[in-house]
Enzyme design. Structure first.
Site, PDB file in Angstrom:
ATOM      1  CG  HIS A 277      31.453  47.127  26.101  1.00 28.56           C
ATOM      2  ND1 HIS A 277      31.778  48.396  26.514  1.00 28.56           N
ATOM      3  CD2 HIS A 277      32.599  46.404  26.133  1.00 28.56           C
ATOM      4  CE1 HIS A 277      33.072  48.442  26.772  1.00 28.56           C
ATOM      5  NE2 HIS A 277      33.598  47.239  26.559  1.00 28.56           N
ATOM      6  CD  GLU A 331      36.888  39.641  26.572  1.00 29.16           C
ATOM      7  OE1 GLU A 331      37.674  39.367  25.643  1.00 29.16           O
ATOM      8  OE2 GLU A 331      37.254  39.848  27.729  1.00 29.16           O
TER       9      GLU A 331
HETATM   10  N1  ACO Z   1      23.441  38.547  28.559  1.00 24.90           N
HETATM   11  C1  ACO Z   1      22.172  38.718  29.022  1.00 24.90           C
HETATM   12  N2  ACO Z   1      21.724  39.884  29.509  1.00 24.90           N
HETATM   13  C2  ACO Z   1      22.574  40.913  29.526  1.00 24.90           C
HETATM   14  C3  ACO Z   1      23.888  40.805  29.070  1.00 24.90           C
HETATM   15  C4  ACO Z   1      24.304  39.567  28.573  1.00 24.90           C
HETATM   16  N3  ACO Z   1      25.544  39.400  28.118  1.00 24.90           N
HETATM   17  N4  ACO Z   1      24.503  42.000  29.223  1.00 24.90           N
HETATM   18  C5  ACO Z   1      23.610  42.820  29.771  1.00 24.90           C
HETATM   19  N5  ACO Z   1      22.431  42.165  29.952  1.00 24.90           N
HETATM   20  C6  ACO Z   1      21.205  42.727  30.481  1.00 24.90           C
HETATM   21  C7  ACO Z   1      21.281  42.862  31.996  1.00 24.90           C
HETATM   22  O1  ACO Z   1      20.811  41.726  32.653  1.00 24.90           O
HETATM   23  C8  ACO Z   1      20.415  44.061  32.220  1.00 24.90           C
HETATM   24  O2  ACO Z   1      19.059  43.666  32.144  1.00 24.90           O
HETATM   25  P1  ACO Z   1      18.061  43.971  33.335  1.00 24.90           P
HETATM   26  O3  ACO Z   1      18.088  45.468  33.452  1.00 24.90           O
HETATM   27  O4  ACO Z   1      16.780  43.399  32.856  1.00 24.90           O
HETATM   28  O5  ACO Z   1      18.653  43.294  34.530  1.00 24.90           O
HETATM   29  C9  ACO Z   1      20.659  44.945  31.012  1.00 24.90           C
HETATM   30  O6  ACO Z   1      21.070  44.059  29.986  1.00 24.90           O
HETATM   31  C10 ACO Z   1      21.707  45.995  31.237  1.00 24.90           C
HETATM   32  O7  ACO Z   1      22.883  45.360  31.692  1.00 24.90           O
HETATM   33  P2  ACO Z   1      23.915  45.983  32.722  1.00 24.90           P
HETATM   34  O8  ACO Z   1      24.438  44.918  33.612  1.00 24.90           O
HETATM   35  O9  ACO Z   1      23.320  47.185  33.385  1.00 24.90           O
HETATM   36  O10 ACO Z   1      25.027  46.472  31.778  1.00 24.90           O
HETATM   37  P3  ACO Z   1      26.454  46.887  32.244  1.00 24.90           P
HETATM   38  O11 ACO Z   1      26.841  48.029  31.434  1.00 24.90           O
HETATM   39  O12 ACO Z   1      26.554  47.057  33.710  1.00 24.90           O
HETATM   40  O13 ACO Z   1      27.291  45.563  31.908  1.00 24.90           O
HETATM   41  C11 ACO Z   1      28.607  43.919  30.953  1.00 24.90           C
HETATM   42  C12 ACO Z   1      28.149  45.389  30.861  1.00 24.90           C
HETATM   43  C13 ACO Z   1      29.134  43.648  32.362  1.00 24.90           C
HETATM   44  C14 ACO Z   1      29.739  43.699  29.969  1.00 24.90           C
HETATM   45  C15 ACO Z   1      27.415  42.999  30.640  1.00 24.90           C
HETATM   46  O14 ACO Z   1      26.909  43.283  29.363  1.00 24.90           O
HETATM   47  C16 ACO Z   1      27.755  41.525  30.772  1.00 24.90           C
HETATM   48  O15 ACO Z   1      27.699  40.994  31.883  1.00 24.90           O
HETATM   49  N6  ACO Z   1      28.135  40.842  29.648  1.00 24.90           N
HETATM   50  C17 ACO Z   1      28.499  39.437  29.709  1.00 24.90           C
HETATM   51  C18 ACO Z   1      29.940  39.277  30.207  1.00 24.90           C
HETATM   52  C19 ACO Z   1      30.943  39.734  29.165  1.00 24.90           C
HETATM   53  O16 ACO Z   1      30.805  39.483  27.971  1.00 24.90           O
HETATM   54  N7  ACO Z   1      32.005  40.405  29.659  1.00 24.90           N
HETATM   55  C20 ACO Z   1      33.048  40.991  28.811  1.00 24.90           C
HETATM   56  C21 ACO Z   1      32.861  42.455  28.646  1.00 24.90           C
HETATM   57  S1  ACO Z   1      33.967  43.158  27.474  1.00 24.90           S
HETATM   58  C22 ACO Z   1      35.310  43.608  28.328  1.00 24.90           C
HETATM   59  O17 ACO Z   1      35.262  44.072  29.445  1.00 24.90           O
HETATM   60  C23 ACO Z   1      36.687  43.494  27.716  1.00 24.90           C
END
Ligand code: ACO
Length: 396
Positions: A277, A331
């Site tokens: 998140h 979620e």
């Molecule tokens: N699975 C695997 N790796 C992940 C995940 C995940 N769910 N979430 C983050 N990471 C990794 C990223 O790949 C990144 O690694 P890297 O730097 O080696 O590339 C690191 O963790 C940081 O992630 P960011 O993308 O910078 O985090 P951000 O704050 O931008 O993203 C997000 C948050 C979009 C929710 C992300 O965690 C994600 O894509 N989760 C999966 C989708 C999801 O569950 N969405 C619902 C969100 S809740 C809501 O909005 C109501």
């Protein structure tokens, strides 16, 4: 041939010579940590795992406080005199019957349209040009009340079923289920949906609320802004994740296969839905409550699978992304709870929108009460100025 080249260090070359140096970027990619204004609606404590509505910790409100009273709190800032809020019950009841034009739009959509896309068109049809900026409470109640009514009407039609008229003697949550199924929901399903709606009602400057506030800041109308918000909610990085959580649980199938499935997915650098998140670098408080709710309403086997997948996923994420502080987000157990409520996956994100409409309305009112156009900057990093068109230009 392209005459310019970029060194990657900010230097721009032309014919072998440095022609310009771009200063280090000031851009805040993803607007992370950028504060765009003030709000009195909800507080998101990302480091501590807190979410308050108007000063009330959501974990003390849900389950228990009716959705109508949460709507009251979010819109007026104070709890109602009694539960459920008589003012909100009356306002939603009065606004529930949608205009015939919006019903006609819902009925005219192709049956195979996915409900989320249908809802986007239906929402847009509620804006008939008569309710302009600034947004007000009657417009807000109309939007909150009619979103589930028109969505349910479309879903019935898309299954070849006659629409079920809305009832004013049922709560917001119960009426939604009633209109979808034509049956009064059990108290258990109703409470689970009501808890879900309450937990998802608002959440600081999330992407869809930001989109809505940008639209309102241009003095656009509430329905247009809500349509922009819904379009933003659709994406899997925001509200589009819960159906993918259910798909993931199906694909994993049993607790024994979780580890291999997750390892393979992470090896392909794919994301696990329901984890991570932008705000929470610890447990998402809504996820904690939904986890408890799922334990009491979900099919026990499904719940066991979800818990095992969560455990294995968290361990694998900590190994694969040690610095990222990834936790279960809202979620993950939303999917399990919505499954137990009996909703099909195609309705998960639309139901998120049903919950969040009140937050969008509260933010629209707050934005309009002290408006300033939201208009950020972007840093230009393209070719420097001064290029000439490669052929003579006829200026006459
Ligand atoms: N699975 C695997 N790796 C992940 C995940 C995940 N769910 N979430 C983050 N990471 C990794 C990223 O790949 C990144 O690694 P890297 O730097 O080696 O590339 C690191 O963790 C940081 O992630 P960011 O993308 O910078 O985090 P951000 O704050 O931008 O993203 C997000 C948050 C979009 C929710 C992300 O965690 C994600 O894509 N989760 C999966 C989708 C999801 O569950 N969405 C619902 C969100 S809740 C809501 O909005 C109501």
């Amino acid at each position: 041939m392209w005459p310019l080249s970029f060194s990657g260090q900010g230097e721009i070359y032309h014919e072998g010579r440095v022609r310009a140096v771009v200063p280090p970027s000031r851009a805040s990619k993803g607007l992370e940590d950028v504060v765009i204004g003030e709000t009195r609606i909800s507080y998101v404590g990302g480091a501590t795992g807190e979410l308050d509505y108007r000063g009330f910790d959501v974990r003390t409100l849900v389950p228990g406080v009716p959705y109508e009273s949460i709507v009251h709190l979010l819109l007026w800032g104070e709890p109602p005199s009694e539960d459920p809020s008589p003012e909100v019950v009356r306002a939603l009841g009065e606004a529930r019957a949608p205009p015939a034009t919006a019903e006609r739009v819902a009925d005219a959509l192709p049956r195979e349209t996915p409900p989320l896309e249908a809802l986007r068109t239906i929402l847009s049809s509620l804006g008939d040009g008569r309710a302009e900026y600034p947004p007000d409470l009657p417009q807000g109640f109309a939007l909150i009340a009619r979103t589930p009514v028109l969505l349910a009407r479309f879903v019935r039609r898309s299954h070849g079923l006659a629409p079920v008229p809305p009832r004013t003697d049922l709560s917001h949550a119960a009426n939604y289920l009633w209109m979808l199924t034509g049956e009064e929901p059990s108290a258990e399903r109703m409470r689970a949906l009501e808890g879900y709606l309450g937990l998802l009602a608002d959440h600081g400057m999330n992407a869809s609320t930001f989109a809505l506030r940008v639209a309102i800041s241009t003095q656009s109308d509430l329905v247009s802004a809500a349509t922009a918000a819904l379009a933003t909610l659709k994406g899997p990085l925001h509200g589009g994740a819960p159906s993918r959580v259910s798909d993931m649980l199906d694909a994993i199938g049993s607790p024994e296969t979780a580890e291999a499935w997750i390892a393979e997915r992470l090896a392909r650098h794919e994301r696990l839905f329901g984890f991570g998140h932008r705000a929470y670098k610890t447990e998402d408080p809504r996820g904690v409550v939904l986890h408890r709710m799922a334990r009491s309403v979900a099919d026990p086997e499904r719940f066991r699978l979800a818990e095992e997948v969560e455990k294995v996923a968290l361990e694998a994420l900590r190994r694969a992304r040690p610095g990222a502080r990834l936790y279960t987000n809202v979620e993950f157990y939303s999917a399990v709870v919505l499954e137990a409520v009996g909703l099909p996956r195609t309705l998960f994100t639309p139901t998120f929108a049903v919950a969040r409409t009140v937050g969008w309305v509260a933010h629209a009112l707050e934005q309009a009460s002290d408006n300033r156009l939201l208009r950020p900057e972007v840093e230009y990093v393209g070719p420097p100025s001064g290029r000439t068109w490669p052929r003579p230009v006829d200026r006459v």
